[in-house]
Write a protein that holds these residues in place. Structure first.
Motif, PDB file in Angstrom:
ATOM      1  N   UNK A  18       0.971  -1.080   0.025  1.00 37.02           N
ATOM      2  CA  UNK A  18       0.008  -0.014   0.056  1.00 37.02           C
ATOM      3  C   UNK A  18       0.970   1.326   0.003  1.00 37.02           C
ATOM      4  N   UNK A  19       0.563   2.163  -0.659  1.00 33.22           N
ATOM      5  CA  UNK A  19       1.042   3.482  -0.671  1.00 33.22           C
ATOM      6  C   UNK A  19       0.559   4.445   0.540  1.00 33.22           C
ATOM      7  N   UNK A  20       1.480   5.427   0.849  1.00 33.64           N
ATOM      8  CA  UNK A  20       1.414   5.927   2.215  1.00 33.64           C
ATOM      9  C   UNK A  20       0.104   7.002   1.965  1.00 33.64           C
ATOM     10  N   UNK A  21      -0.479   7.270   0.911  1.00 30.16           N
ATOM     11  CA  UNK A  21      -1.480   7.873   0.526  1.00 30.16           C
ATOM     12  C   UNK A  21      -2.695   7.606   1.380  1.00 30.16           C
ATOM     13  N   UNK A  22      -3.291   8.543   2.131  1.00 35.05           N
ATOM     14  CA  UNK A  22      -4.278   8.349   3.160  1.00 35.05           C
ATOM     15  C   UNK A  22      -5.645   8.243   2.467  1.00 35.05           C
ATOM     16  N   UNK A  23      -6.612   7.452   3.097  1.00 28.25           N
ATOM     17  CA  UNK A  23      -7.952   7.423   2.661  1.00 28.25           C
ATOM     18  C   UNK A  23      -8.542   8.654   2.974  1.00 28.25           C
ATOM     19  N   UNK A  24      -9.182   9.179   1.780  1.00 27.74           N
ATOM     20  CA  UNK A  24      -9.945  10.671   2.393  1.00 27.74           C
ATOM     21  C   UNK A  24     -11.124  10.110   3.134  1.00 27.74           C
ATOM     22  N   UNK A  25     -11.397  11.173   4.028  1.00 27.26           N
ATOM     23  CA  UNK A  25     -12.463  11.356   5.211  1.00 27.26           C
ATOM     24  C   UNK A  25     -13.872  11.023   4.517  1.00 27.26           C
ATOM     25  N   UNK A  26     -13.984  11.729   3.427  1.00 27.22           N
ATOM     26  CA  UNK A  26     -15.426  11.317   2.622  1.00 27.22           C
ATOM     27  C   UNK A  26     -15.629   9.979   2.213  1.00 27.22           C
ATOM     28  N   UNK A  27     -14.535   9.520   1.907  1.00 34.11           N
ATOM     29  CA  UNK A  27     -14.381   8.014   1.143  1.00 34.11           C
ATOM     30  C   UNK A  27     -14.922   6.964   2.306  1.00 34.11           C
ATOM     31  N   UNK A  28     -14.077   7.489   3.405  1.00 31.23           N
ATOM     32  CA  UNK A  28     -14.295   6.701   4.617  1.00 31.23           C
ATOM     33  C   UNK A  28     -15.667   6.649   5.008  1.00 31.23           C
ATOM     34  N   UNK A  29     -16.419   7.673   5.232  1.00 32.78           N
ATOM     35  CA  UNK A  29     -17.750   7.917   5.520  1.00 32.78           C
ATOM     36  C   UNK A  29     -18.613   7.040   4.617  1.00 32.78           C
ATOM     37  N   UNK A  30     -18.550   7.309   3.244  1.00 30.74           N
ATOM     38  CA  UNK A  30     -19.134   6.559   2.227  1.00 30.74           C
ATOM     39  C   UNK A  30     -19.239   4.862   2.598  1.00 30.74           C
ATOM     40  N   UNK A  31     -17.981   4.424   2.806  1.00 32.08           N
ATOM     41  CA  UNK A  31     -17.757   3.088   3.253  1.00 32.08           C
ATOM     42  C   UNK A  31     -18.626   2.699   4.650  1.00 32.08           C
ATOM     43  N   UNK A  32     -18.518   3.579   5.499  1.00 25.26           N
ATOM     44  CA  UNK A  32     -19.375   3.284   6.749  1.00 25.26           C
ATOM     45  C   UNK A  32     -20.808   3.202   6.471  1.00 25.26           C
ATOM     46  N   UNK A  33     -21.331   4.090   5.606  1.00 26.38           N
ATOM     47  CA  UNK A  33     -22.574   4.370   5.219  1.00 26.38           C
ATOM     48  C   UNK A  33     -23.213   3.087   4.637  1.00 26.38           C
ATOM     49  N   UNK A  34     -22.457   2.496   3.609  1.00 30.57           N
ATOM     50  CA  UNK A  34     -22.545   1.221   2.754  1.00 30.57           C
ATOM     51  C   UNK A  34     -22.536   0.062   3.764  1.00 30.57           C
ATOM     52  N   UNK A  35     -21.597  -0.033   4.558  1.00 31.72           N
ATOM     53  CA  UNK A  35     -21.193  -1.184   5.400  1.00 31.72           C
ATOM     54  C   UNK A  35     -22.663  -1.672   6.392  1.00 31.72           C
ATOM     55  N   UNK A  36     -23.026  -0.529   6.921  1.00 29.64           N
ATOM     56  CA  UNK A  36     -24.137  -0.571   7.989  1.00 29.64           C
ATOM     57  C   UNK A  36     -25.607  -1.064   7.354  1.00 29.64           C
ATOM     58  N   UNK A  37     -25.491  -0.943   5.730  1.00 33.62           N
ATOM     59  CA  UNK A  37     -26.736  -1.233   5.353  1.00 33.62           C
ATOM     60  C   UNK A  37     -26.804  -2.728   4.816  1.00 33.62           C
ATOM     61  N   UNK A  38     -25.737  -3.320   5.168  1.00 30.09           N
ATOM     62  CA  UNK A  38     -25.741  -4.865   4.926  1.00 30.09           C
ATOM     63  C   UNK A  38     -26.863  -5.849   5.959  1.00 30.09           C
ATOM     64  N   UNK A  39     -27.326  -6.619   5.382  1.00 25.77           N
ATOM     65  CA  UNK A  39     -28.401  -7.441   6.101  1.00 25.77           C
ATOM     66  C   UNK A  39     -27.863  -7.947   7.476  1.00 25.77           C
ATOM     67  N   UNK A  40     -28.805  -8.166   8.422  1.00 27.59           N
ATOM     68  CA  UNK A  40     -28.361  -8.481   9.610  1.00 27.59           C
ATOM     69  C   UNK A  40     -29.448  -9.106  10.474  1.00 27.59           C
ATOM     70  N   UNK A  41     -29.429  -9.920  11.381  1.00 26.80           N
ATOM     71  CA  UNK A  41     -30.248 -10.470  12.198  1.00 26.80           C
ATOM     72  C   UNK A  41     -31.170  -9.886  12.941  1.00 26.80           C
ATOM     73  N   UNK A  42     -32.519  -9.692  12.817  1.00 26.75           N
ATOM     74  CA  UNK A  42     -33.518  -8.708  13.347  1.00 26.75           C
ATOM     75  C   UNK A  42     -33.073  -7.388  13.465  1.00 26.75           C
ATOM     76  N   UNK A  43     -32.203  -6.758  12.633  1.00 29.82           N
ATOM     77  CA  UNK A  43     -31.899  -5.599  12.701  1.00 29.82           C
ATOM     78  C   UNK A  43     -31.382  -5.067  13.951  1.00 29.82           C
ATOM     79  N   UNK A  44     -30.624  -6.231  14.699  1.00 29.88           N
ATOM     80  CA  UNK A  44     -30.189  -5.894  15.982  1.00 29.88           C
ATOM     81  C   UNK A  44     -28.357  -5.347  15.654  1.00 29.88           C
TER      82      UNK A  44
END
Length: 255
Positions: A18-44
């Motif tokens: 990996x290069x030392x180039x940081x992950x932009x904060x706005x991209x990280x937030x997009x990843x968070x927002x997508x990740x928590x939309x994944x299916x999960x048991x009983x929405x718990x």
């Protein structure tokens, strides 16, 4: 093929370059927002996502470094604390905790991988968290001593080079069964071996190492190493409230 399918079919793993180039904060937030939309048991959402930027810590967690690491954990502690705060109870037997919690965490992690790649990031998703004594991670990241345990680590960044080949995958025959589970007879097992021995499936390093087949190299290498690399996991899980026993093959030897 649409953009979503193109992203999925071009997924590959980046191991450490990996290069030392940081992950932009706005991209990280997009990843968070997508990740928590994944299916999960009983929405718990019985999982926790820990963001790690300290490369010394991420190296200790799973053996790699990158600009950023996301650790996905099974986590009942949040819901237990909320239930107690409300004068309620929240619990489940260890099998339910294991199955639903690991599923929730895995769905969220894989969704994060797809989101990251759609943004031009490279990823490494690894269960290196479970090698050796996993209790080191409780100390490193102050995990609750019970009701919480790490599952997979996701490393994010920008690769300095792309792999010459991608790891192949079995599809059908192999992992896809139609209608019902089908045990493979000798002829089908030979067909699967021919598929995995083909140059399109692997880099053929196993031939240089003197193995007759790709799967021979696997069962004598990664498959065998798992017996010792992960042999402290059951004890660590027991301390969190999860009781598991080792599996065995039909010959009775540990697998």
């Amino acid at each position: 093929m649409n953009e979503t399918l193109q992203t999925i079919h071009h997924l590959h793993t980046t191991h450490g370059n990996y290069a030392s180039r940081p992950v932009p904060a706005e991209h990280l937030q997009i990843i968070f927002d997508a990740s928590v939309r994944a299916a999960n048991a009983g929405n718990a959402q019985n999982y926790a996502l820990i963001v790690v930027e300290d490369q010394v810590v991420m190296k200790e967690v799973a053996g790699y470094i990158a600009p950023l690491m996301l650790l996905f954990c099974v986590d009942l502690q949040r819901n237990i604390d909320l239930a107690h705060h409300l004068g309620c109870t929240y619990s489940g037997d260890s099998a339910w905790v294991m199955l639903t919690g690991v599923s929730d965490a895995a769905f969220a992690a894989q969704t994060a991988v797809i989101a990251a790649h759609s943004l031009g990031l490279n990823t490494l998703l690894t269960n290196g968290t479970q090698r050796g004594d996993p209790r080191r991670i409780w100390k490193l990241l102050d995990l609750p001593p019970r009701n919480c345990f790490p599952t997979v680590a996701l490393y994010l960044g920008y690769a300095t080079s792309q792999p010459a080949t991608r790891s192949a995958r079995l599809t059908e025959p192999g992992v896809i069964h139609r209608g019902k589970y089908q045990r493979r007879d000798a002829a089908m097992l030979e067909k699967l071996m021919a598929i995995t021995d083909a140059p399109a499936f692997s880099d053929l390093k196993w031939r240089d190492e003197g193995h007759p087949h790709y799967l021979t190299a696997f069962f004598k290498g990664p498959g065998k190493r798992a017996v010792t690399a992960y042999n402290q996991l059951a004890g660590a899980l027991a301390e969190t409230g999860i009781q598991v026993t080792a599996t065995t093959d039909r010959g009775g030897s540990p697998t």
